[in-house]
Scaffold this motif. Structure first.
Motif, mmCIF file in Angstrom:
data_model
loop_
_atom_site.group_PDB
_atom_site.id
_atom_site.type_symbol
_atom_site.label_atom_id
_atom_site.label_comp_id
_atom_site.label_asym_id
_atom_site.label_seq_id
_atom_site.Cartn_x
_atom_site.Cartn_y
_atom_site.Cartn_z
ATOM 1 N N UNK A 82 1.073 -1.275 -0.214
ATOM 2 C CA UNK A 82 -0.392 0.003 -0.428
ATOM 3 C C UNK A 82 0.659 1.150 0.173
ATOM 4 N N UNK A 83 1.535 1.052 1.016
ATOM 5 C CA UNK A 83 2.748 2.707 0.646
ATOM 6 C C UNK A 83 3.375 2.234 -1.033
ATOM 7 N N UNK A 84 3.597 1.638 -1.224
ATOM 8 C CA UNK A 84 4.652 1.515 -2.759
ATOM 9 C C UNK A 84 3.368 2.147 -3.688
ATOM 10 N N UNK A 85 2.005 1.311 -3.575
ATOM 11 C CA UNK A 85 0.961 1.660 -4.517
ATOM 12 C C UNK A 85 0.361 3.987 -4.302
ATOM 13 N N UNK A 86 0.745 4.410 -2.605
ATOM 14 C CA UNK A 86 0.294 5.481 -1.922
ATOM 15 C C UNK A 86 0.852 6.007 -3.309
ATOM 16 N N UNK A 87 2.134 5.489 -3.204
ATOM 17 C CA UNK A 87 3.744 6.736 -4.119
ATOM 18 C C UNK A 87 3.079 6.795 -5.568
ATOM 19 N N UNK A 135 -4.384 -3.602 -10.075
ATOM 20 C CA UNK A 135 -4.539 -3.943 -10.076
ATOM 21 C C UNK A 135 -5.774 -3.870 -8.152
ATOM 22 N N UNK A 136 -4.179 -2.515 -7.699
ATOM 23 C CA UNK A 136 -5.093 -2.637 -6.107
ATOM 24 C C UNK A 136 -5.739 -1.810 -6.068
ATOM 25 N N UNK A 137 -6.051 -0.983 -6.873
ATOM 26 C CA UNK A 137 -7.291 0.168 -7.176
ATOM 27 C C UNK A 137 -8.473 -0.715 -7.463
ATOM 28 N N UNK A 138 -8.962 -1.614 -7.535
ATOM 29 C CA UNK A 138 -9.632 -2.522 -8.344
ATOM 30 C C UNK A 138 -10.126 -2.942 -7.144
ATOM 31 N N UNK A 139 -8.858 -3.617 -5.967
ATOM 32 C CA UNK A 139 -9.479 -4.233 -4.968
ATOM 33 C C UNK A 139 -9.993 -2.992 -3.304
ATOM 34 N N UNK A 140 -9.371 -1.584 -3.920
ATOM 35 C CA UNK A 140 -9.758 -0.166 -3.468
ATOM 36 C C UNK A 140 -11.453 -0.298 -3.464
ATOM 37 N N UNK A 141 -11.562 -0.163 -4.947
ATOM 38 C CA UNK A 141 -12.975 -0.027 -5.758
ATOM 39 C C UNK A 141 -13.695 -1.181 -5.116
#
Length: 123
Positions: A15-20, A49-55
């Protein structure tokens, strides 16, 4: 940090890397497509992929999804989030932990490792 073969990355690191990656996308500070191994450690493929999980999380727990975004993208500390939404810091930590667990489960269910996992040495 070393990563054993087949062992997932800690969700907080992901999540830190996704945030960056998300912050860079919002400021348009990088090229449109980025491969794994980029300086920020999150490829566009991983990011989406992470965005889809966040959605998916947003569909079930909107407040937790918002907390993830505020903490990992905007960089707001947990204590400041607690003051902002008038909850105890312990409750904010619990909500973030719930959200992180959801994201970890969502990514695990996809059965395809994140490209960023290849950035860490394997012993």
């Amino acid at each position: 940090m070393t990563q054993e073969r087949g062992e997932p990355l800690p969700v907080q690191l992901v999540l830190e890397r996704w945030g960056d990656w998300s912050r860079a996308r919002l400021t348009m500070a990088r090229p449109r497509m980025r491969a794994a191994g980029a300086a920020d450690g999150c490829s566009d493929s991983d990011g989406y992929r992470i965005e889809r999980c966040i959605d998916q999380l947003r569909h079930y727990r909107a407040q937790e999804a918002a907390l993830l975004q505020q903490h990992y993208i905007e960089g707001i500390p947990k204590r400041a989030l607690a003051r902002k939404i008038k909850l105890s810091e312990g409750m904010v930590r619990m909500k973030l932990q719930t959200a992180e667990g959801f994201i970890a489960g969502c990514l695990a269910a996809q059965e395809t490792p994140l490209e960023m996992a290849g950035l860490f040495p394997i012993e």
